[in-house]
Design a protein around this motif. Structure first.
Motif, PDB file in Angstrom:
ATOM      1  N   ARG A 123       2.027  -2.798   6.509  1.00 14.38           N
ATOM      2  CA  ARG A 123       2.934  -1.835   7.138  1.00 14.38           C
ATOM      3  C   ARG A 123       4.104  -2.475   7.879  1.00 14.38           C
ATOM      4  N   ASP A 138       0.819  -1.220   0.000  1.00 15.37           N
ATOM      5  CA  ASP A 138       0.000   0.000   0.000  1.00 15.37           C
ATOM      6  C   ASP A 138       0.853   1.270   0.000  1.00 15.37           C
ATOM      7  N   LYS A 159      -0.410  -8.181  -2.847  1.00 19.29           N
ATOM      8  CA  LYS A 159      -1.750  -7.608  -2.959  1.00 19.29           C
ATOM      9  C   LYS A 159      -1.610  -6.114  -3.241  1.00 19.29           C
ATOM     10  N   SER A 164     -11.067  -6.806   9.459  1.00 20.34           N
ATOM     11  CA  SER A 164     -10.166  -6.916  10.605  1.00 20.34           C
ATOM     12  C   SER A 164     -10.187  -5.723  11.566  1.00 20.34           C
TER      13      SER A 164
HETATM   14  O1  O7E Z   1      -2.518  -3.338   8.340  1.00 21.41           O
HETATM   15  P1  O7E Z   1      -1.554  -3.606   7.248  1.00 21.41           P
HETATM   16  O2  O7E Z   1      -0.679  -2.449   6.916  1.00 21.41           O
HETATM   17  O3  O7E Z   1      -0.775  -4.884   7.464  1.00 21.41           O
HETATM   18  O4  O7E Z   1      -2.397  -3.825   5.888  1.00 21.41           O
HETATM   19  C1  O7E Z   1      -3.446  -4.721   5.807  1.00 21.41           C
HETATM   20  C2  O7E Z   1      -3.948  -4.775   4.389  1.00 21.41           C
HETATM   21  O5  O7E Z   1      -5.059  -5.661   4.330  1.00 21.41           O
HETATM   22  C3  O7E Z   1      -4.451  -3.449   3.842  1.00 21.41           C
HETATM   23  O6  O7E Z   1      -4.210  -3.448   2.443  1.00 21.41           O
HETATM   24  C4  O7E Z   1      -5.936  -3.471   4.099  1.00 21.41           C
HETATM   25  O7  O7E Z   1      -6.653  -2.712   3.160  1.00 21.41           O
HETATM   26  C5  O7E Z   1      -6.238  -4.953   3.928  1.00 21.41           C
HETATM   27  N1  O7E Z   1      -7.390  -5.475   4.690  1.00 21.41           N
HETATM   28  C6  O7E Z   1      -7.452  -5.349   6.047  1.00 21.41           C
HETATM   29  O8  O7E Z   1      -6.551  -4.806   6.692  1.00 21.41           O
HETATM   30  N2  O7E Z   1      -8.546  -5.822   6.716  1.00 21.41           N
HETATM   31  C7  O7E Z   1      -9.565  -6.458   6.101  1.00 21.41           C
HETATM   32  O9  O7E Z   1     -10.493  -6.889   6.763  1.00 21.41           O
HETATM   33  C8  O7E Z   1      -9.499  -6.642   4.715  1.00 21.41           C
HETATM   34  C9  O7E Z   1      -8.384  -6.184   4.037  1.00 21.41           C
HETATM   35  C10 O7E Z   1      -8.241  -6.568   2.688  1.00 21.41           C
HETATM   36  O10 O7E Z   1      -7.226  -6.511   2.070  1.00 21.41           O
HETATM   37  O11 O7E Z   1      -9.274  -7.126   2.117  1.00 21.41           O
HETATM   38  C11 O7E Z   1      -9.005  -7.867   1.054  1.00 21.41           C
HETATM   39  C12 O7E Z   1      -7.879  -8.888   1.343  1.00 21.41           C
END
Ligand code: O7E
Length: 221
Positions: A194, A12, A34, A117
């Motif tokens: 992150r 990201d 991703k 999450s």
């Molecule tokens: O917290 P980080 O920086 O480790 O990033 C987590 C990544 O997963 C980020 O791209 C965010 O958009 C994604 N994500 C979640 O954090 N929670 C969710 O419930 C869903 C996603 C997600 O990517 O959904 C599709 C996989």
């Protein structure tokens, strides 16, 4: 998508050079990358093909529209070179079917978000998460997205789908989830953003999490 490190990088960042450098540095430790709105809006859809040199790409557009629009979005995503797309499940079976139909035309995969999450994920989505999970399994999705911040929910979703579908699980590191706990709960892959791309050495950070997962998996056998 081949399962080796059981880790997916959430890339990201919004700078093309930085994205390519991180992807190259950590490619040894991740099974897929991703990419979502932050990177694609900043650099364009062409970044998918550039990054695909390092790992299979999962396009995280959390597709959530009517069937026809979902179809048009998925066509763009697969034409751009992505191996999989992420769709929301709450829009219903017909919308999800449209994504899965396009994916099967291209021989690609669809992951469905069952619940999210972050703390707000418990507000509206979690109460319908299990129903979304069942629908995704019936529709023939490749996998579910389930929260690493709540390993007990990953366990519950695994119980519903058995071994039929895969689970990818975001929320490790910055959001408080622990990779080994989520793998132990039944996730196939953890998604880490992150904790890797903001680390002083993304490569070392990725290596450390990959080792933690490896120890967990070996311990289970
Ligand atoms: O917290 P980080 O920086 O480790 O990033 C987590 C990544 O997963 C980020 O791209 C965010 O958009 C994604 N994500 C979640 O954090 N929670 C969710 O419930 C869903 C996603 C997600 O990517 O959904 C599709 C996989």
């Amino acid at each position: 998508m081949e399962k080796k490190s059981c880790m997916i990088l959430a890339l990201d960042v919004s700078d093309r050079e930085e994205a390519l450098k991180i992807a190259e540095d950590v490619s040894e430790f991740v099974d897929a990358i991703k990419v979502g709105y932050p990177l694609i809006l900043a650099t364009g859809l062409g970044i998918i093909r550039e990054l695909a040199e390092f790992a299979p790409i999962i396009a995280d557009f959390k597709v959530a529209d009517i069937p026809n629009t979902n179809r048009l979005i998925c066509e763009q995503v697969f034409e751009a070179g992505a191996e999989a797309v992420i769709a929301q499940g709450f829009t219903g079976r017909d919308s999800l079917d449209a994504c899965i139909e396009v994916a099967s035309e291209y021989r690609k995969d669809v992951f469905v978000v069952s619940e999210m999450s972050h703390p707000g994920g418990a507000e509206f989505l979690q109460p319908v998460g299990e129903a979304i999970t069942r629908m995704a399994a019936e529709a023939g999705a490749f996998g579910l997205v389930a929260p690493a911040t709540r390993p007990e929910r990953v366990k519950a979703i695994r119980k519903i789908i058995g071994e039929k579908l895969t689970i990818i699980s975001p929320g490790v590191g910055a959001q408080g989830g622990k990779a080994s706990d989520v793998i132990a709960a039944g996730a196939d892959w953890v998604i880490v953003g992150r904790a890797i791309y903001k680390a002083e050495s993304p490569r070392e950070a990725a290596r450390k999490i990959a080792t933690e997962i490896e120890v967990e998996i070996k311990g289970e056998n």
